[in-house]
Design a protein around this motif. Structure first.
Motif, PDB file in Angstrom:
ATOM      1  N   THR A   1       0.835  -1.211   0.000  1.00 16.31           N
ATOM      2  CA  THR A   1       0.000   0.000   0.000  1.00 16.31           C
ATOM      3  C   THR A   1       0.866   1.255   0.000  1.00 16.31           C
ATOM      4  O   THR A   1       0.627   2.188  -0.784  1.00 16.31           O
ATOM      5  N   GLN A   2       1.872   1.310   0.867  1.00 20.69           N
ATOM      6  CA  GLN A   2       2.755   2.473   0.945  1.00 20.69           C
ATOM      7  C   GLN A   2       3.539   2.648  -0.354  1.00 20.69           C
ATOM      8  O   GLN A   2       3.699   3.765  -0.852  1.00 20.69           O
ATOM      9  N   PHE A   3       4.021   1.557  -0.931  1.00 19.47           N
ATOM     10  CA  PHE A   3       4.774   1.623  -2.184  1.00 19.47           C
ATOM     11  C   PHE A   3       3.907   2.197  -3.290  1.00 19.47           C
ATOM     12  O   PHE A   3       4.304   3.122  -3.999  1.00 19.47           O
ATOM     13  N   ARG A   4       2.717   1.673  -3.436  1.00 15.58           N
ATOM     14  CA  ARG A   4       1.836   2.105  -4.517  1.00 15.58           C
ATOM     15  C   ARG A   4       1.323   3.527  -4.317  1.00 15.58           C
ATOM     16  O   ARG A   4       0.990   4.202  -5.289  1.00 15.58           O
ATOM     17  N   ALA A   5       1.312   4.003  -3.080  1.00 17.47           N
ATOM     18  CA  ALA A   5       0.926   5.386  -2.807  1.00 17.47           C
ATOM     19  C   ALA A   5       2.040   6.360  -3.193  1.00 17.47           C
ATOM     20  O   ALA A   5       1.808   7.561  -3.289  1.00 17.47           O
ATOM     21  N   GLY A   6       3.241   5.844  -3.398  1.00 14.38           N
ATOM     22  CA  GLY A   6       4.345   6.672  -3.875  1.00 14.38           C
ATOM     23  C   GLY A   6       5.143   7.385  -2.809  1.00 14.38           C
ATOM     24  O   GLY A   6       6.055   8.137  -3.124  1.00 14.38           O
ATOM     25  N   GLY A   7       4.820   7.167  -1.562  1.00 12.99           N
ATOM     26  CA  GLY A   7       5.535   7.866  -0.496  1.00 12.99           C
ATOM     27  C   GLY A   7       6.586   7.006   0.177  1.00 12.99           C
ATOM     28  O   GLY A   7       7.046   6.006  -0.366  1.00 12.99           O
ATOM     29  N   GLU A   8       6.932   7.427   1.378  1.00 15.11           N
ATOM     30  CA  GLU A   8       7.903   6.684   2.186  1.00 15.11           C
ATOM     31  C   GLU A   8       7.337   5.316   2.553  1.00 15.11           C
ATOM     32  O   GLU A   8       6.125   5.152   2.682  1.00 15.11           O
ATOM     33  N   ILE A   9       8.239   4.370   2.748  1.00 14.89           N
ATOM     34  CA  ILE A   9       7.854   3.032   3.176  1.00 14.89           C
ATOM     35  C   ILE A   9       8.516   2.787   4.519  1.00 14.89           C
ATOM     36  O   ILE A   9       9.749   2.786   4.621  1.00 14.89           O
TER      37      ILE A   9
ATOM     38  N   VAL B   1       5.806 -12.822 -15.006  1.00 10.54           N
ATOM     39  CA  VAL B   1       5.557 -12.075 -13.778  1.00 10.54           C
ATOM     40  C   VAL B   1       5.303 -10.604 -14.103  1.00 10.54           C
ATOM     41  O   VAL B   1       5.537 -10.162 -15.228  1.00 10.54           O
ATOM     42  N   THR B   2       4.845  -9.861 -13.095  1.00  7.54           N
ATOM     43  CA  THR B   2       4.710  -8.417 -13.217  1.00  7.54           C
ATOM     44  C   THR B   2       5.624  -7.771 -12.193  1.00  7.54           C
ATOM     45  O   THR B   2       5.698  -8.217 -11.047  1.00  7.54           O
ATOM     46  N   VAL B   3       6.333  -6.747 -12.637  1.00 12.03           N
ATOM     47  CA  VAL B   3       7.307  -6.036 -11.811  1.00 12.03           C
ATOM     48  C   VAL B   3       6.823  -4.604 -11.621  1.00 12.03           C
ATOM     49  O   VAL B   3       6.434  -3.940 -12.585  1.00 12.03           O
ATOM     50  N   GLU B   4       6.860  -4.143 -10.373  1.00 10.58           N
ATOM     51  CA  GLU B   4       6.617  -2.733 -10.060  1.00 10.58           C
ATOM     52  C   GLU B   4       7.880  -2.234  -9.377  1.00 10.58           C
ATOM     53  O   GLU B   4       8.254  -2.722  -8.311  1.00 10.58           O
ATOM     54  N   VAL B   5       8.530  -1.281 -10.012  1.00  6.37           N
ATOM     55  CA  VAL B   5       9.756  -0.720  -9.454  1.00  6.37           C
ATOM     56  C   VAL B   5       9.761   0.778  -9.738  1.00  6.37           C
ATOM     57  O   VAL B   5       9.415   1.205 -10.838  1.00  6.37           O
ATOM     58  N   GLY B   6      10.114   1.564  -8.723  1.00  3.04           N
ATOM     59  CA  GLY B   6      10.036   3.014  -8.892  1.00  3.04           C
ATOM     60  C   GLY B   6       8.612   3.399  -9.234  1.00  3.04           C
ATOM     61  O   GLY B   6       7.667   3.018  -8.544  1.00  3.04           O
ATOM     62  N   ASP B   7       8.450   4.129 -10.343  1.00  4.51           N
ATOM     63  CA  ASP B   7       7.121   4.555 -10.785  1.00  4.51           C
ATOM     64  C   ASP B   7       6.616   3.767 -11.977  1.00  4.51           C
ATOM     65  O   ASP B   7       5.645   4.168 -12.625  1.00  4.51           O
ATOM     66  N   GLU B   8       7.283   2.649 -12.312  1.00  8.50           N
ATOM     67  CA  GLU B   8       6.834   1.910 -13.484  1.00  8.50           C
ATOM     68  C   GLU B   8       6.429   0.482 -13.151  1.00  8.50           C
ATOM     69  O   GLU B   8       6.891  -0.112 -12.187  1.00  8.50           O
ATOM     70  N   THR B   9       5.531  -0.023 -13.981  1.00  8.78           N
ATOM     71  CA  THR B   9       5.037  -1.391 -13.894  1.00  8.78           C
ATOM     72  C   THR B   9       5.213  -2.017 -15.267  1.00  8.78           C
ATOM     73  O   THR B   9       4.892  -1.393 -16.279  1.00  8.78           O
ATOM     74  N   TYR B  10       5.743  -3.243 -15.298  1.00  5.88           N
ATOM     75  CA  TYR B  10       5.936  -3.911 -16.584  1.00  5.88           C
ATOM     76  C   TYR B  10       5.909  -5.429 -16.418  1.00  5.88           C
ATOM     77  O   TYR B  10       6.131  -5.961 -15.332  1.00  5.88           O
ATOM     78  N   ASP B  11       5.625  -6.097 -17.539  1.00  7.61           N
ATOM     79  CA  ASP B  11       5.676  -7.551 -17.581  1.00  7.61           C
ATOM     80  C   ASP B  11       7.127  -7.973 -17.729  1.00  7.61           C
ATOM     81  O   ASP B  11       7.921  -7.315 -18.414  1.00  7.61           O
ATOM     82  N   ALA B  12       7.461  -9.091 -17.094  1.00  6.79           N
ATOM     83  CA  ALA B  12       8.833  -9.586 -17.149  1.00  6.79           C
ATOM     84  C   ALA B  12       8.830 -11.111 -17.174  1.00  6.79           C
ATOM     85  O   ALA B  12       7.803 -11.753 -16.910  1.00  6.79           O
ATOM     86  N   VAL B  13       9.982 -11.642 -17.485  1.00  6.21           N
ATOM     87  CA  VAL B  13      10.211 -13.081 -17.428  1.00  6.21           C
ATOM     88  C   VAL B  13      11.201 -13.322 -16.299  1.00  6.21           C
ATOM     89  O   VAL B  13      12.247 -12.669 -16.229  1.00  6.21           O
ATOM     90  N   ALA B  14      10.849 -14.245 -15.415  1.00  6.25           N
ATOM     91  CA  ALA B  14      11.706 -14.594 -14.280  1.00  6.25           C
ATOM     92  C   ALA B  14      12.506 -15.844 -14.625  1.00  6.25           C
ATOM     93  O   ALA B  14      11.936 -16.868 -15.004  1.00  6.25           O
TER      94      ALA B  14
END
Length: 134
Positions: free
Chosen positions: A12-20, A80-93
């Motif tokens: 929740t904190q990550f997706r809100a964009g603030g401090e974790i 898989v789906t990756v969320e890092v920083g402000d981006e979300t993308y599909d990836a292969v693990a």
């Protein structure tokens, strides 16, 4: 310690964009895998290490005797789906193997010594997984 509640709060904190609380946002990735039994998506927050265009995640499970669920899920379905920083993308693990895994594992233990501690607590080989954008 309720790990599921900590993970929910972190997501929740990550997706809100603030401090974790208690974590470094710039070193955190949200990894969504598909449950091997349920077929449902599961999101897990975890630390990552950037290696060129890919992210490396470590299935240490804090040295537990079994691999974490997220790892077992991606072995069955590496999409898989990756969320890092402000981006979300599909990836292969892809779990690393052989010399590449050994080299990366040695490097990761030098950079993050707590992984060496995790290794001493288990008899299993701790997987290092590459997340590559599709």
């Amino acid at each position: 310690m309720d790990v599921k509640e900590i993970n929910r709060k972190t997501i929740t904190q990550f997706r809100a964009g603030g401090e974790i609380e208690g974590m470094h946002r710039e070193k955190l990735v949200l990894l969504t895998t598909i449950g091997r039994s349920t077929g449902n998506p599961y999101t897990t927050p975890m630390m990552f290490h950037r290696d060129g265009d890919r992210l490396l995640v470590i299935a240490s499970n804090i040295g537990a005797p079994n691999h974490p669920d997220w790892y077992q899920n991606l072995v069955l379905n590496p999409e898989v789906t990756v969320e890092v920083g402000d981006e979300t993308y599909d990836a292969v693990a892809t779990p690393l193997t052989g010399v590449e895994r050994d080299h990366m594992w040695t490097m990761l233990k030098q950079l993050y010594p707590f992984f060496a501690d995790h290794e001493t607590k288990t008899d299993r080989t701790i997987p290092v997984v590459s997340l590559t954008r599709r």
